[in-house]
Scaffold this motif. Structure first.
Motif, PDB file in Angstrom:
ATOM      1  N   SER A 166      -5.164  -1.605   7.268  1.00 13.85           N
ATOM      2  CA  SER A 166      -3.918  -2.231   6.594  1.00 13.85           C
ATOM      3  C   SER A 166      -4.101  -1.976   5.109  1.00 13.85           C
ATOM      4  CB  SER A 166      -3.869  -3.643   6.646  1.00 13.85           C
ATOM      5  OG  SER A 166      -4.912  -4.018   6.400  1.00 13.85           O
ATOM      6  N   ARG A 167      -5.202  -1.258   4.596  1.00 14.16           N
ATOM      7  CA  ARG A 167      -5.221  -0.783   3.379  1.00 14.16           C
ATOM      8  C   ARG A 167      -6.088   0.531   3.192  1.00 14.16           C
ATOM      9  NH1 ARG A 167     -10.730  -0.757   3.236  1.00 14.16           N
ATOM     10  NH2 ARG A 167     -12.077  -2.388   4.089  1.00 14.16           N
TER      11      ARG A 167
ATOM     12  N   LYS B 213      -3.417   7.136   7.281  1.00  9.27           N
ATOM     13  CA  LYS B 213      -2.615   6.414   8.153  1.00  9.27           C
ATOM     14  C   LYS B 213      -2.643   4.931   7.893  1.00  9.27           C
ATOM     15  CE  LYS B 213      -3.014   9.355  12.210  1.00  9.27           C
ATOM     16  NZ  LYS B 213      -3.438   9.537  13.681  1.00  9.27           N
TER      17      LYS B 213
ATOM     18  N   LEU C 126       0.230   5.185  -6.738  1.00  8.80           N
ATOM     19  CA  LEU C 126      -0.172   4.471  -5.445  1.00  8.80           C
ATOM     20  C   LEU C 126      -1.177   3.467  -6.141  1.00  8.80           C
ATOM     21  CD1 LEU C 126       0.483   6.500  -2.115  1.00  8.80           C
ATOM     22  CD2 LEU C 126       1.917   4.197  -2.995  1.00  8.80           C
TER      23      LEU C 126
ATOM     24  N   VAL D 138       0.596  -1.117  -0.001  1.00  8.11           N
ATOM     25  CA  VAL D 138       0.033  -0.189  -0.111  1.00  8.11           C
ATOM     26  C   VAL D 138       0.710   1.134  -0.072  1.00  8.11           C
ATOM     27  CG1 VAL D 138      -1.898  -1.050   1.273  1.00  8.11           C
ATOM     28  CG2 VAL D 138      -0.157  -0.022   2.589  1.00  8.11           C
ATOM     29  N   ASN D 139       2.043   1.110   0.238  1.00  5.97           N
ATOM     30  CA  ASN D 139       3.002   2.190   0.483  1.00  5.97           C
ATOM     31  C   ASN D 139       3.926   2.285  -0.790  1.00  5.97           C
ATOM     32  OD1 ASN D 139       1.762   3.466   2.709  1.00  5.97           O
ATOM     33  ND2 ASN D 139       2.731   2.216   4.182  1.00  5.97           N
ATOM     34  N   THR D 140       4.012   1.565  -1.735  1.00  4.45           N
ATOM     35  CA  THR D 140       4.971   1.217  -2.929  1.00  4.45           C
ATOM     36  C   THR D 140       4.559   2.081  -3.929  1.00  4.45           C
ATOM     37  OG1 THR D 140       5.246  -1.031  -2.059  1.00  4.45           O
ATOM     38  CG2 THR D 140       6.385  -0.279  -4.090  1.00  4.45           C
TER      39      THR D 140
ATOM     40  N   SER E 194      -7.444   8.904  -0.735  1.00  3.38           N
ATOM     41  CA  SER E 194      -5.835   9.522  -0.707  1.00  3.38           C
ATOM     42  C   SER E 194      -5.721  10.494   0.239  1.00  3.38           C
ATOM     43  CB  SER E 194      -5.607  10.357  -2.138  1.00  3.38           C
ATOM     44  OG  SER E 194      -6.622  11.591  -2.282  1.00  3.38           O
TER      45      SER E 194
ATOM     46  N   GLY F 150      -1.554   1.483   6.566  1.00  3.24           N
ATOM     47  CA  GLY F 150      -0.070   0.910   6.188  1.00  3.24           C
ATOM     48  C   GLY F 150       0.849   1.181   7.197  1.00  3.24           C
ATOM     49  N   GLU F 151       0.563   2.172   8.253  1.00  3.75           N
ATOM     50  CA  GLU F 151       1.695   2.710   9.198  1.00  3.75           C
ATOM     51  C   GLU F 151       1.912   1.597  10.028  1.00  3.75           C
ATOM     52  OE1 GLU F 151       0.395   5.977  11.258  1.00  3.75           O
ATOM     53  OE2 GLU F 151       0.573   7.490   9.427  1.00  3.75           O
TER      54      GLU F 151
ATOM     55  N   GLN G  38      -2.970   1.110  -4.816  1.00  2.00           N
ATOM     56  CA  GLN G  38      -4.105   0.880  -4.021  1.00  2.00           C
ATOM     57  C   GLN G  38      -4.814   1.914  -3.574  1.00  2.00           C
ATOM     58  OE1 GLN G  38      -4.692  -2.222  -2.298  1.00  2.00           O
ATOM     59  NE2 GLN G  38      -3.308  -3.411  -3.308  1.00  2.00           N
TER      60      GLN G  38
END
Length: 252
Positions: free
Chosen positions: A135-136, A122, A21, A12-14, A160, A124-125, A23
């Motif tokens: 987590s998403r 926040k 992004l 999710v952070n790639t 976003s 995926g932190e 996701q």
């Protein structure tokens, strides 16, 4: 050598090499599958209207909540995953009540929207802290409407974490067509009654089912009372009759 798209949409952070992004983009696409929601800001207040999809004759329409109150002076409508919307709205309610308790004044609409957008960012932190995070990305968009010391306000926030203020905004399925209609019909001098008719007429044009009091929901907040309220069934039916009467007169 760059990897394929599927190699960049797992995390999710790639970021992809193009700076995307995926996701977050997928979450925004999920919103386009949701119910159509419309918000219109006038000098007298703000109107929210949203479609309720009643997919089964055994489903109780009143159990579908697409418009929710955040505080007495503001509320929101949603499009996308309802469970995700509840998480964001719960945060908005907590922030609004904390502000009222600490400062003895109602929270500004922009400040509340900022708090919701901060939570949306926040995902995926690191979870080493005490606070639970997603987590998403959240698969929901909100139209937050209210009246504060600066007057009527309408904000749109998406997965976003971005938010903007609008004079009129449509979200969800068929939002592009609804937004085009709003651009044609919106005027700076609209009254609150005219905004109600425009919102419901625009919603009627993009809905697949015949508009009824059971499959739409409308709410407003005005500058006089500064109170957010959701329309009762009899108010909805009167407004639907006005919309159908106007269409019949234009067709004649």
């Amino acid at each position: 050598m760059f990897l394929g798209k599927s190699d960049y949409d797992i995390g999710v952070n790639t970021f992809s090499p193009e700076g995307r992004l995926f996701q977050v983009e997928y979450a925004i696409e999920a919103i386009k599958l949701g119910s159509t929601g419309i918000g219109i800001r006038t000098n007298d207040g703000v109107v929210l209207a949203v479609e309720k999809r009643v997919n089964s004759p055994l489903l109780v329409p009143s159990s579908i909540e697409k418009i929710m109150e955040i505080d007495v002076h503001m509320g929101c409508c949603m499009s996308g995953l309802t469970a995700d919307a509840r998480t964001l709205i719960d945060r908005a309610r907590i922030e609004a009540q904390n502000h009222r308790f600490n400062f003895e004044e109602p929270m500004l609409i922009k400040s509340c929207t900022q708090a919701v957008s901060d939570l949306a960012l926040k995902f995926g932190e690191d979870r080493n802290g005490n606070e639970d995070v997603m987590s998403r990305p959240f698969g929901v968009a909100l139209l937050i409407a209210g009246v504060d010391d600066y007057g009527p306000a309408l904000y749109h926030c998406d997965p976003s974490g971005t938010f903007f203020e609008f004079k009129a905004k449509a979200v969800g399925a068929a939002s592009e067509g609804a937004q085009a209609t709003l651009q044609e019909k919106y005027r700076a001098d609209l009254t609150l009654d005219e905004a109600q008719v425009i919102a419901l007429t625009t919603l009627k044009q993009v809905m697949e089912d015949e508009i009824q009091s059971s499959n739409v929901e409308i709410a407003l907040v005005d500058v006089v009372t500064k109170r957010f309220r959701i329309f009762a069934k009899d108010e909805l039916e009167r407004l639907i009759d006005i919309v159908k009467k106007n269409e019949a007169e234009h067709a004649a």
